[in-house]
Scaffold this motif. Structure first.
Motif, PDB file in Angstrom:
ATOM      1  N   PHE A   1       0.830  -1.208   0.000  1.00 22.07           N
ATOM      2  CA  PHE A   1       0.000   0.000   0.000  1.00 22.07           C
ATOM      3  C   PHE A   1       0.861   1.254   0.000  1.00 22.07           C
ATOM      4  O   PHE A   1       0.563   2.236  -0.697  1.00 22.07           O
ATOM      5  N   ASN A   2       1.955   1.221   0.764  1.00 19.15           N
ATOM      6  CA  ASN A   2       2.850   2.374   0.830  1.00 19.15           C
ATOM      7  C   ASN A   2       3.528   2.619  -0.518  1.00 19.15           C
ATOM      8  O   ASN A   2       3.538   3.752  -1.025  1.00 19.15           O
ATOM      9  N   ILE A   3       4.087   1.581  -1.107  1.00 21.50           N
ATOM     10  CA  ILE A   3       4.785   1.739  -2.384  1.00 21.50           C
ATOM     11  C   ILE A   3       3.810   2.167  -3.484  1.00 21.50           C
ATOM     12  O   ILE A   3       4.139   3.015  -4.328  1.00 21.50           O
ATOM     13  N   TYR A   4       2.603   1.613  -3.467  1.00 22.13           N
ATOM     14  CA  TYR A   4       1.622   2.021  -4.474  1.00 22.13           C
ATOM     15  C   TYR A   4       1.234   3.487  -4.296  1.00 22.13           C
ATOM     16  O   TYR A   4       1.052   4.218  -5.282  1.00 22.13           O
ATOM     17  N   SER A   5       1.106   3.941  -3.056  1.00 22.82           N
ATOM     18  CA  SER A   5       0.772   5.342  -2.793  1.00 22.82           C
ATOM     19  C   SER A   5       1.886   6.262  -3.278  1.00 22.82           C
ATOM     20  O   SER A   5       1.618   7.318  -3.872  1.00 22.82           O
ATOM     21  N   ILE A   6       3.141   5.876  -3.030  1.00 23.81           N
ATOM     22  CA  ILE A   6       4.277   6.656  -3.514  1.00 23.81           C
ATOM     23  C   ILE A   6       4.306   6.652  -5.046  1.00 23.81           C
ATOM     24  O   ILE A   6       4.537   7.685  -5.692  1.00 23.81           O
ATOM     25  N   TYR A   7       4.047   5.481  -5.627  1.00 26.72           N
ATOM     26  CA  TYR A   7       3.981   5.362  -7.099  1.00 26.72           C
ATOM     27  C   TYR A   7       2.915   6.300  -7.660  1.00 26.72           C
ATOM     28  O   TYR A   7       3.148   7.009  -8.651  1.00 26.72           O
ATOM     29  N   PHE A   8       1.739   6.321  -7.048  1.00 27.55           N
ATOM     30  CA  PHE A   8       0.651   7.186  -7.494  1.00 27.55           C
ATOM     31  C   PHE A   8       1.071   8.657  -7.441  1.00 27.55           C
ATOM     32  O   PHE A   8       0.800   9.434  -8.364  1.00 27.55           O
TER      33      PHE A   8
ATOM     34  N   LEU B   1       1.355   4.314   7.420  1.00 25.38           N
ATOM     35  CA  LEU B   1      -0.003   4.035   6.953  1.00 25.38           C
ATOM     36  C   LEU B   1      -0.862   5.296   7.025  1.00 25.38           C
ATOM     37  O   LEU B   1      -1.654   5.573   6.107  1.00 25.38           O
ATOM     38  N   ALA B   2      -0.688   6.080   8.083  1.00 28.21           N
ATOM     39  CA  ALA B   2      -1.432   7.340   8.206  1.00 28.21           C
ATOM     40  C   ALA B   2      -1.070   8.290   7.066  1.00 28.21           C
ATOM     41  O   ALA B   2      -1.946   8.949   6.494  1.00 28.21           O
ATOM     42  N   PHE B   3       0.216   8.353   6.713  1.00 32.78           N
ATOM     43  CA  PHE B   3       0.635   9.199   5.588  1.00 32.78           C
ATOM     44  C   PHE B   3       0.040   8.706   4.273  1.00 32.78           C
ATOM     45  O   PHE B   3      -0.379   9.494   3.430  1.00 32.78           O
ATOM     46  N   ASN B   4      -0.011   7.382   4.089  1.00 35.47           N
ATOM     47  CA  ASN B   4      -0.620   6.827   2.877  1.00 35.47           C
ATOM     48  C   ASN B   4      -2.083   7.236   2.774  1.00 35.47           C
ATOM     49  O   ASN B   4      -2.565   7.601   1.688  1.00 35.47           O
ATOM     50  N   PHE B   5      -2.793   7.201   3.889  1.00 40.53           N
ATOM     51  CA  PHE B   5      -4.183   7.651   3.892  1.00 40.53           C
ATOM     52  C   PHE B   5      -4.262   9.140   3.543  1.00 40.53           C
ATOM     53  O   PHE B   5      -5.210   9.577   2.882  1.00 40.53           O
ATOM     54  N   GLU B   6      -3.261   9.908   3.990  1.00 42.99           N
ATOM     55  CA  GLU B   6      -3.238  11.335   3.665  1.00 42.99           C
ATOM     56  C   GLU B   6      -3.170  11.555   2.149  1.00 42.99           C
ATOM     57  O   GLU B   6      -3.846  12.439   1.602  1.00 42.99           O
ATOM     58  N   ILE B   7      -2.340  10.776   1.475  1.00 44.76           N
ATOM     59  CA  ILE B   7      -2.212  10.902   0.018  1.00 44.76           C
ATOM     60  C   ILE B   7      -3.566  10.743  -0.662  1.00 44.76           C
ATOM     61  O   ILE B   7      -3.959  11.537  -1.529  1.00 44.76           O
ATOM     62  N   TRP B   8      -4.320   9.727  -0.243  1.00 42.68           N
ATOM     63  CA  TRP B   8      -5.616   9.465  -0.871  1.00 42.68           C
ATOM     64  C   TRP B   8      -6.668  10.450  -0.412  1.00 42.68           C
ATOM     65  O   TRP B   8      -7.607  10.766  -1.181  1.00 42.68           O
ATOM     66  N   ALA B   9      -6.542  10.964   0.788  1.00 43.25           N
ATOM     67  CA  ALA B   9      -7.451  12.020   1.241  1.00 43.25           C
ATOM     68  C   ALA B   9      -7.249  13.285   0.395  1.00 43.25           C
ATOM     69  O   ALA B   9      -8.234  13.940   0.001  1.00 43.25           O
ATOM     70  N   ILE B  10      -6.002  13.624   0.122  1.00 51.97           N
ATOM     71  CA  ILE B  10      -5.710  14.793  -0.710  1.00 51.97           C
ATOM     72  C   ILE B  10      -6.242  14.581  -2.120  1.00 51.97           C
ATOM     73  O   ILE B  10      -6.747  15.516  -2.762  1.00 51.97           O
TER      74      ILE B  10
END
Length: 369
Positions: free
Chosen positions: A99-106, A142-151
């Protein structure tokens, strides 16, 4: 000392290979390489074993409800552990890593020009607060990953969805409560005011960090022994080099100047978040516990640094920016592996297939000599 860095150097080399050979799906392949190395890690990072002990405590004879209500850890993360009990702790780590790597990739794929994908990836790998700390701080990552998708949902004016992700972030790390302010910041008038008064905000932050935060640190340390570690090491958290602080201020000035060349609201917002992160850094120098909030601002350098190279046309200025950022990142990376706080757990990479990991799975930890 360099042998302690060998894992990061190897992973950086392998992740760059797709770019060197100009493979079609090079970013995807590079992120896959990062995922494989990080998903298979064992006892890598200061918090890894603590999280594993929590997991195995949940599957022990101790009633789960007692652990959930007695522990101070966020309930959302505890329930996530419970969901993974049938699959094991290694599966939990692998899924969180994915999930983290995919969020960074996105983040890179959507907001960084393709020709600078390699640069964004190197920033992620060598900025120790990113890949290395992300491998250890499972909850806040994980909280930061959620931040990416919240933004992502803020940008689409879907405020309800953004708050759902913010609430998920808070359920895995309390510090994410600061993120509830972000939808209020994504407003043209508010953003204009922040940009206009940013020098004053920065100066005010410096004064607060210099005179007020040290007093607050002593007070909080007395009433909250749980966080004593953060206050006993204030000196260690200070910028140890005047040159390092100068470099940081140069980067800040250049990113502030970059705002003149960025008109897209989404990119300006990410740039403003990165600039606000410098204010948090100034406070964290004096009060290390505030470094928790840096988690939600610093990673956007993955977007803003390449953005500078793509928008500023003066070749000398671009080379200067690349040189300063490379120096600061390399200097911090080197110091990270010099620190006794980190070297023991980050100095050696091993996988879940290692002998120690197999023994640990059976509940036996081999003592280090």
């Amino acid at each position: 000392m360099f042998k302690n860095m060998i894992f990061v150097l190897e992973i950086a080399f392998l992740a760059l290979l797709p770019f060197l050979f100009r493979i079609k799906y090079r970013l995807e392949l590079s992120c896959l390489i990062l995922f494989v190395f990080l998903a298979l890690r064992f006892d890598y990072g200061n918090d890894y074993i603590n999280y594993s002990k929590l997991f195995y405590q949940l599957i022990s004879e101790t009633p789960v409800d007692e652990i959930i209500f007695d522990t101070q850890m966020e309930k959302g993360f505890l329930w996530l552990n419970i969901l993974f009990i049938p699959f094991g702790f290694f599966a939990l780590v692998a899924c969180l890593t994915g999930f983290n790597i995919y969020s960074i990739y996105f983040l890179i794929k959507k907001y960084v020009e393709e020709k600078y994908h390699w640069y964004a990836l190197l920033i992620y790998i060598f900025t120790f607060q990113l890949m290395l700390i992300h491998a250890s701080a499972l909850r806040q990552t994980l909280a930061f990953n959620f931040e990416i998708w919240a933004i992502y949902w803020i940008f689409r004016r879907k405020i309800l969805w953004s708050y759902i992700f913010f609430l998920l972030a808070i359920q895995v790390h309390r510090s994410a409560v600061i993120l509830l302010l972000l939808p209020l910041l994504y407003n043209k008038t508010v953003m204009t005011l922040i940009v206009r008064f940013y020098p004053i905000i920065l100066a005010g932050t410096f004064v607060v960090g210099l005179y007020i935060v040290p007093l607050l640190s002593k007070y909080v340390a007395k009433i909250s022994p749980r966080y004593a570690f953060y206050f006993e090491q204030i000196e260690a958290g200070q910028v140890s080099s005047g040159l390092g602080l100068l470099g940081m201020m140069i980067i800040l000035g250049m990113l502030y100047w970059l705002l003149k060349y960025v008109s897209e609201m989404e990119l300006r917002f990410l740039l403003i978040l990165n600039l606000l992160g410098f204010c948090v850094t100034l406070l964290a120098i004096q009060m290390l516990i505030l470094s928790r909030f840096m988690f939600y601002f610093e990673p956007f350098a993955i977007v803003t640094y390449p953005l500078f190279l793509s928008r500023i046309k003066n070749r000398l200025v671009r080379i200067g920016f690349l040189g300063v950022t490379s120096f600061i990142i390399s200097y911090s990376f080197y110091n990270f592996f010099q620190s006794e706080v980190w070297i023991d757990k980050f100095g050696r990479y091993q996988t879940i297939f290692s002998e120690k990991a197999l023994d640990y799975r059976e509940g036996i930890m081999i003592s280090e000599e």
